[in-house]
Write a protein that holds these residues in place. Structure first.
Motif, PDB file in Angstrom:
ATOM      1  N   GLY A 224       0.807  -1.220   0.000  1.00 14.98           N
ATOM      2  CA  GLY A 224       0.000   0.000   0.000  1.00 14.98           C
ATOM      3  C   GLY A 224       0.833   1.260   0.000  1.00 14.98           C
ATOM      4  O   GLY A 224       0.454   2.266  -0.608  1.00 14.98           O
ATOM      5  N   PHE A 225       1.982   1.215   0.669  1.00 17.74           N
ATOM      6  CA  PHE A 225       2.876   2.374   0.689  1.00 17.74           C
ATOM      7  C   PHE A 225       3.711   2.476  -0.581  1.00 17.74           C
ATOM      8  O   PHE A 225       4.065   3.576  -1.017  1.00 17.74           O
ATOM      9  CB  PHE A 225       3.811   2.300   1.891  1.00 17.74           C
ATOM     10  CG  PHE A 225       3.168   2.667   3.194  1.00 17.74           C
ATOM     11  CD1 PHE A 225       2.638   3.936   3.399  1.00 17.74           C
ATOM     12  CD2 PHE A 225       3.096   1.748   4.230  1.00 17.74           C
ATOM     13  CE1 PHE A 225       2.046   4.283   4.615  1.00 17.74           C
ATOM     14  CE2 PHE A 225       2.500   2.081   5.450  1.00 17.74           C
ATOM     15  CZ  PHE A 225       1.970   3.354   5.637  1.00 17.74           C
ATOM     16  N   LEU A 226       4.054   1.324  -1.177  1.00 14.59           N
ATOM     17  CA  LEU A 226       4.921   1.292  -2.364  1.00 14.59           C
ATOM     18  C   LEU A 226       4.248   0.491  -3.482  1.00 14.59           C
ATOM     19  O   LEU A 226       4.698  -0.597  -3.851  1.00 14.59           O
ATOM     20  CB  LEU A 226       6.272   0.662  -2.011  1.00 14.59           C
ATOM     21  CG  LEU A 226       7.061   1.305  -0.863  1.00 14.59           C
ATOM     22  CD1 LEU A 226       8.228   0.411  -0.455  1.00 14.59           C
ATOM     23  CD2 LEU A 226       7.553   2.692  -1.281  1.00 14.59           C
ATOM     24  N   PRO A 227       3.160   0.989  -4.030  1.00 15.96           N
ATOM     25  CA  PRO A 227       2.443   0.219  -5.061  1.00 15.96           C
ATOM     26  C   PRO A 227       3.271  -0.055  -6.311  1.00 15.96           C
ATOM     27  O   PRO A 227       3.038  -1.040  -7.015  1.00 15.96           O
ATOM     28  CB  PRO A 227       1.228   1.103  -5.385  1.00 15.96           C
ATOM     29  CG  PRO A 227       1.605   2.472  -4.932  1.00 15.96           C
ATOM     30  CD  PRO A 227       2.504   2.278  -3.758  1.00 15.96           C
ATOM     31  N   ASP A 228       4.267   0.798  -6.581  1.00 15.91           N
ATOM     32  CA  ASP A 228       5.110   0.574  -7.752  1.00 15.91           C
ATOM     33  C   ASP A 228       6.050  -0.616  -7.560  1.00 15.91           C
ATOM     34  O   ASP A 228       6.651  -1.102  -8.524  1.00 15.91           O
ATOM     35  CB  ASP A 228       5.928   1.832  -8.074  1.00 15.91           C
ATOM     36  CG  ASP A 228       6.771   2.289  -6.897  1.00 15.91           C
ATOM     37  OD1 ASP A 228       6.331   2.085  -5.739  1.00 15.91           O
ATOM     38  OD2 ASP A 228       7.871   2.824  -7.122  1.00 15.91           O
ATOM     39  N   GLN A 229       6.189  -1.105  -6.319  1.00 17.72           N
ATOM     40  CA  GLN A 229       7.029  -2.271  -6.019  1.00 17.72           C
ATOM     41  C   GLN A 229       6.172  -3.526  -5.778  1.00 17.72           C
ATOM     42  O   GLN A 229       6.616  -4.459  -5.108  1.00 17.72           O
ATOM     43  CB  GLN A 229       7.884  -1.998  -4.780  1.00 17.72           C
ATOM     44  CG  GLN A 229       8.821  -0.824  -4.913  1.00 17.72           C
ATOM     45  CD  GLN A 229       9.875  -1.048  -6.000  1.00 17.72           C
ATOM     46  OE1 GLN A 229      10.362  -2.164  -6.182  1.00 17.72           O
ATOM     47  NE2 GLN A 229      10.219   0.013  -6.727  1.00 17.72           N
ATOM     48  N   PHE A 230       4.978  -3.535  -6.341  1.00 23.01           N
ATOM     49  CA  PHE A 230       4.041  -4.638  -6.112  1.00 23.01           C
ATOM     50  C   PHE A 230       4.640  -5.991  -6.486  1.00 23.01           C
ATOM     51  O   PHE A 230       4.572  -6.956  -5.717  1.00 23.01           O
ATOM     52  CB  PHE A 230       2.756  -4.395  -6.903  1.00 23.01           C
ATOM     53  CG  PHE A 230       1.785  -5.541  -6.830  1.00 23.01           C
ATOM     54  CD1 PHE A 230       0.907  -5.651  -5.755  1.00 23.01           C
ATOM     55  CD2 PHE A 230       1.757  -6.518  -7.817  1.00 23.01           C
ATOM     56  CE1 PHE A 230       0.019  -6.715  -5.681  1.00 23.01           C
ATOM     57  CE2 PHE A 230       0.871  -7.584  -7.751  1.00 23.01           C
ATOM     58  CZ  PHE A 230      -0.004  -7.681  -6.676  1.00 23.01           C
ATOM     59  N   ASP A 231       5.235  -6.080  -7.669  1.00 29.38           N
ATOM     60  CA  ASP A 231       5.778  -7.365  -8.137  1.00 29.38           C
ATOM     61  C   ASP A 231       6.863  -7.894  -7.207  1.00 29.38           C
ATOM     62  O   ASP A 231       6.962  -9.106  -6.991  1.00 29.38           O
ATOM     63  CB  ASP A 231       6.337  -7.216  -9.556  1.00 29.38           C
ATOM     64  CG  ASP A 231       5.232  -6.990 -10.584  1.00 29.38           C
ATOM     65  OD1 ASP A 231       4.095  -7.395 -10.294  1.00 29.38           O
ATOM     66  OD2 ASP A 231       5.521  -6.406 -11.642  1.00 29.38           O
TER      67      ASP A 231
END
Length: 249
Positions: A175-182
């Motif tokens: 939730g804090f780092l959605p760009d690091q989801f993968d």
């Protein structure tokens, strides 16, 4: 399972009864069914039978309690998840949204940056880890051959809170780092979270062993101290004529 089998192999007393044979036959039939969940039902049936027919603190009863607890994460927790999916996932979503400070709708939680939302699926729930914490607590108590006590129950509760916190922390990082989801949600993140949970549970079990050892030491030393105090009191008691009044019959 190794602890349970080890306890069973140490049990030398008792004879096989007709009821034991009936339960064994029923379990064998369940094992032969072409459905793997039924094997865990068979393990549950055998464990429950041993738990109810063995002495309370016998090795068989302790082994049965451990195996019975093993069926919870392997079968009953999954069954409960399939039946109560929505309320369980809402609890996880509520915890995550509280950490993120964002809105929640069902099991949808908004990202911290407002760029979107994430859907918490059954595979991301803390419920399975919670059942592992319960299993580890039962293993600790029954493996040591101790009864349930408030310190051990508190340790089990702390373990449960810890494993839930690890899972919530991982989801909150998404939730804090959605760009690091993968990275966080993928194999790397899953492996780190799994090992963190395993090591935490192991550390709590070791703490429980240490707590049990201290309890046993206090019990032994307490009895020894009482005996020494009594002996010291007898030795220091003045003999008749040294100031203590004496009576004669």
């Amino acid at each position: 399972m190794a602890a349970s089998v080890g306890l069973i192999l140490q049990e030398r007393s008792g004879a096989i009864t007709l009821r034991d044979s009936v339960v064994a036959a029923a379990a064998s039939a369940l094992f032969l069914l072409p459905a793997s969940p039924m094997s865990w039902v068979a393990v549950f049936v055998v464990s429950l039978h041993l738990l109810l027919t063995s002495g309370r603190q016998s090795r068989l009863a302790r082994a049965a309690a451990i195996t019975l607890a093993l069926t919870i994460p392997m079968f009953w927790a999954r069954l409960a998840m399939s039946i109560f999916t929505d309320p369980i996932l809402r609890i996880d979503a509520t915890l995550v949204s509280s950490v993120l400070g964002t809105a929640r709708e069902g099991n949808l939680v908004a990202f911290a940056d407002g760029s979107g939302s994430m859907f918490i699926a059954p595979g991301c729930s803390s419920f399975t880890n919670l059942s592992l914490a319960f299993l580890s607590t039962v293993l600790l108590v029954k493996g040591l051959g101790r009864g349930w006590s408030w310190p051990l129950l508190a340790l089990g509760l702390a373990t449960s809170v810890g494993v839930v916190a690890i899972n919530v922390a991982r989801i909150s990082m998404i939730g804090f780092l959605p760009d690091q989801f993968d990275l966080i949600h993928g194999e790397v993140g899953a492996t780190i979270a799994a090992w963190a949970t395993t090591m935490f549970v192991l550390a709590m079990c070791l703490m429980g062993v240490h707590l049990d050892a201290r309890t046993r030491s206090v019990e032994r030393n307490g009895g020894l101290a009482a005996g020494l105090a009594l002996a010291q009191g007898v030795r220091s008691t003045p003999a008749a004529g040294d100031g203590w009044p004496t009576t004669s019959r």
